[in-house]
Motif scaffolding. Structure first.
Motif, PDB file in Angstrom:
ATOM      1  N   ALA A 146     -14.423  82.780  96.361  1.00 30.29           N
ATOM      2  CA  ALA A 146     -14.563  82.909  94.963  1.00 30.29           C
ATOM      3  C   ALA A 146     -14.224  81.874  94.225  1.00 30.29           C
ATOM      4  O   ALA A 146     -14.627  81.464  93.083  1.00 30.29           O
ATOM      5  CB  ALA A 146     -14.176  84.319  94.362  1.00 30.29           C
ATOM      6  N   GLY A 147     -13.096  81.398  94.810  1.00 31.71           N
ATOM      7  CA  GLY A 147     -12.151  80.323  94.137  1.00 31.71           C
ATOM      8  C   GLY A 147     -13.013  79.067  93.357  1.00 31.71           C
ATOM      9  O   GLY A 147     -13.005  78.734  92.115  1.00 31.71           O
ATOM     10  N   PRO A 148     -13.736  78.403  94.323  1.00 29.93           N
ATOM     11  CA  PRO A 148     -14.506  77.248  93.791  1.00 29.93           C
ATOM     12  C   PRO A 148     -15.857  77.466  92.854  1.00 29.93           C
ATOM     13  O   PRO A 148     -15.827  76.964  91.983  1.00 29.93           O
ATOM     14  CB  PRO A 148     -15.090  76.482  95.199  1.00 29.93           C
ATOM     15  CG  PRO A 148     -14.057  76.975  96.241  1.00 29.93           C
ATOM     16  CD  PRO A 148     -13.750  78.224  96.121  1.00 29.93           C
ATOM     17  N   VAL A 149     -16.304  78.696  93.231  1.00 29.84           N
ATOM     18  CA  VAL A 149     -17.342  79.055  92.291  1.00 29.84           C
ATOM     19  C   VAL A 149     -16.812  79.431  91.121  1.00 29.84           C
ATOM     20  O   VAL A 149     -17.142  79.033  89.732  1.00 29.84           O
ATOM     21  CB  VAL A 149     -18.057  80.310  93.006  1.00 29.84           C
ATOM     22  CG1 VAL A 149     -19.084  80.786  91.888  1.00 29.84           C
ATOM     23  CG2 VAL A 149     -18.666  79.911  94.241  1.00 29.84           C
ATOM     24  N   LEU A 150     -15.762  80.379  90.659  1.00 28.95           N
ATOM     25  CA  LEU A 150     -15.143  80.539  89.475  1.00 28.95           C
ATOM     26  C   LEU A 150     -14.403  79.340  89.072  1.00 28.95           C
ATOM     27  O   LEU A 150     -14.548  79.138  87.802  1.00 28.95           O
ATOM     28  CB  LEU A 150     -14.083  81.919  89.919  1.00 28.95           C
ATOM     29  CG  LEU A 150     -14.736  83.156  90.125  1.00 28.95           C
ATOM     30  CD1 LEU A 150     -13.488  83.876  90.757  1.00 28.95           C
ATOM     31  CD2 LEU A 150     -15.303  83.644  89.240  1.00 28.95           C
ATOM     32  N   GLY A 151     -13.788  78.460  89.939  1.00 29.60           N
ATOM     33  CA  GLY A 151     -13.186  77.201  89.269  1.00 29.60           C
ATOM     34  C   GLY A 151     -14.133  76.506  88.806  1.00 29.60           C
ATOM     35  O   GLY A 151     -13.787  75.727  87.898  1.00 29.60           O
ATOM     36  N   SER A 152     -15.526  76.188  89.019  1.00 30.79           N
ATOM     37  CA  SER A 152     -16.224  75.127  88.467  1.00 30.79           C
ATOM     38  C   SER A 152     -16.566  75.648  87.102  1.00 30.79           C
ATOM     39  O   SER A 152     -17.200  74.857  86.281  1.00 30.79           O
ATOM     40  CB  SER A 152     -17.509  75.335  89.236  1.00 30.79           C
ATOM     41  OG  SER A 152     -18.148  76.660  89.382  1.00 30.79           O
TER      42      SER A 152
END
Length: 412
Positions: A146-152
């Motif tokens: 989830a990190g990169p998707v949320l971080g974007s």
């Protein structure tokens, strides 16, 4: 080794590392892009070579410290530093201060990992280590889903709030370690180390003995080549996807479609990598547990280089997903084996230092890896990805040589 039989130290740290890594991956993959946009590609490539160089020294010091005064103390020192650096990053008013805080967070992390890995080895038997290390690796990579998707989204639009939450999470984990974690460094080792004078000279003397071990030195060299390729996930691959993967439909239904491209496509690719790691680390570890360390490390290097190289020939998001699946399989085969190999190979009274020295392969790899950003100015993507494939094949060859040496070393 069932979860219920795990030591409390392992349970607390598994949960803590799960949470901290979730937030880590909401900002970290985007730092290369952030610094490239802020300082320019050439300057960013040079700037990104500095944190791994400092992390290299921090890894060595963290390993020495964890053997000298204990795993718990080293982890507390690391988390205290990362809490302060995240707070500085949160309230920063300039890109240079952002960069300074980014360096500090990297140094803190480099201090933490030798002690963390040594603590796992202290509390597990040789036959259980692959599974336990694989479980920790799964937990760390849940954040990658989830990190990169949320971080974007959050890093771009709510960076202050995101970094503030990261600061609070680091502080809470620090408190948990302080109250719930007990020291695992064997008492007899601690007493013996207490007789030694604490000095940088003594530290580097200890490491000079380790690096005279030809097998271990070759293991580090092979790992450096692997790490150069592995680090391209958030360095050159991020740049390639941003510049070459244009907006395109990911899903469509009738007149409705959901499109991604550029930074958002990179976030989805990293999310897929994390999802595959979460779902398949334990199954893959069990499927390959009867493979020798040699075959596992060689095949993983080949798969990783091949998956990365195939990306040069497509900008289609679904084909890129396929490439990501190939290189992730290589990652899943390698990680538990590499951690277990060091645990078996290192003597108990120098386990932290061997773990710290082992971490050098990633620090040196990350130091060299940003050079691909500069190379991308002169080479087409197929040239850059071709270099990454060649580096991966060199590492596979070095592992073959390494395991030919081990029997003769043991006989000696």
């Amino acid at each position: 080794m069932h979860w219920r039989s795990w030591d409390l130290n392992l349970k607390v740290r598994l949960f803590g590392e799960l949470i901290t890594h979730t937030f880590f991956w909401m900002y970290f993959p985007f730092m290369a892009l952030y610094f490239s946009d802020t300082f320019g590609k050439d300057v960013a490539g040079l700037l990104l070579m500095v944190p791994p160089l400092l992390g290299m020294l921090s890894n060595l010091f963290g390993g020495y410290l964890s053997d000298k005064v204990g795993r718990r103390f080293t982890m507390l020192l690391s988390l205290s530093m990362s809490t302060v650096m995240f707070a500085l990053f949160t309230f920063s008013t300039s890109p240079l201060m952002d960069y300074f805080a980014f360096i500090g967070i990297g140094i803190a992390g480099a201090l933490y990992w030798p002690a963390s890995s040594a603590m796992v080895a202290d509390l597990t038997t040789e036959e259980d280590r692959r599974i336990v290390f694989a479980t920790f690796y799964t937990a760390m990579n849940i954040g990658v889903v989830a990190g990169p998707v949320l971080g974007s989204f959050f890093f771009v639009h709510y960076r202050f709030e995101l970094l503030l939450v990261c600061t609070i999470i680091e502080l809470l984990y620090l408190i948990a370690i302080f109250f719930l974690i007990k020291e695992t460094l064997p008492e007899e080792v601690r007493r013996e180390k207490a007789k030694e004078r604490f000095s940088l000279t003594q530290q580097f003397k200890s490491y000079s003995i380790i690096f005279r071990d030809k097998v271990f030195a070759l293991y580090i060299l092979a790992g450096i080549f692997v790490a150069i390729g592995f680090m391209q996930l958030d360095i050159y691959m991020a740049l390639y996807v941003k510049e070459h993967v244009m907006s395109q439909p990911l899903f469509s239904w009738g007149d409705w479609s959901f499109s991604i491209g550029g930074t958002s496509a990179f976030g989805w690719l990293m999310g897929l990598n994390g999802l595959l790691v979460v779902l398949f680390t334990l199954p893959v570890t069990q499927w390959f547990q009867h493979w020798s360390d040699r075959n596992s490390l060689v095949i993983s290097s080949v798969l990783y280089g091949l998956g990365m190289f195939l990306m040069a020939f497509t900008s289609n998001i679904w084909l890129l997903f396929g490439c990501m699946a190939i290189l992730t399989l290589g990652e899943l085969i390698r990680t538990p084996v590499a951690q277990s190999f060091i645990s078996k190979y290192s003597p108990e009274d120098a386990r932290g230092q061997y773990m710290g020295a082992s971490s050098l392969q990633f620090s040196i790899g990350r130091f060299i890896a940003p050079m691909t950003i500069g190379l991308s100015q002169w080479l087409a993507p197929v040239g850059v990805f071709g270099i990454i494939l060649a580096i991966s094949l060199v590492s596979a060859y070095l592992y073959i040589v390494l395991f030919r040496m081990i029997p003769s070393e043991q006989k000696g």
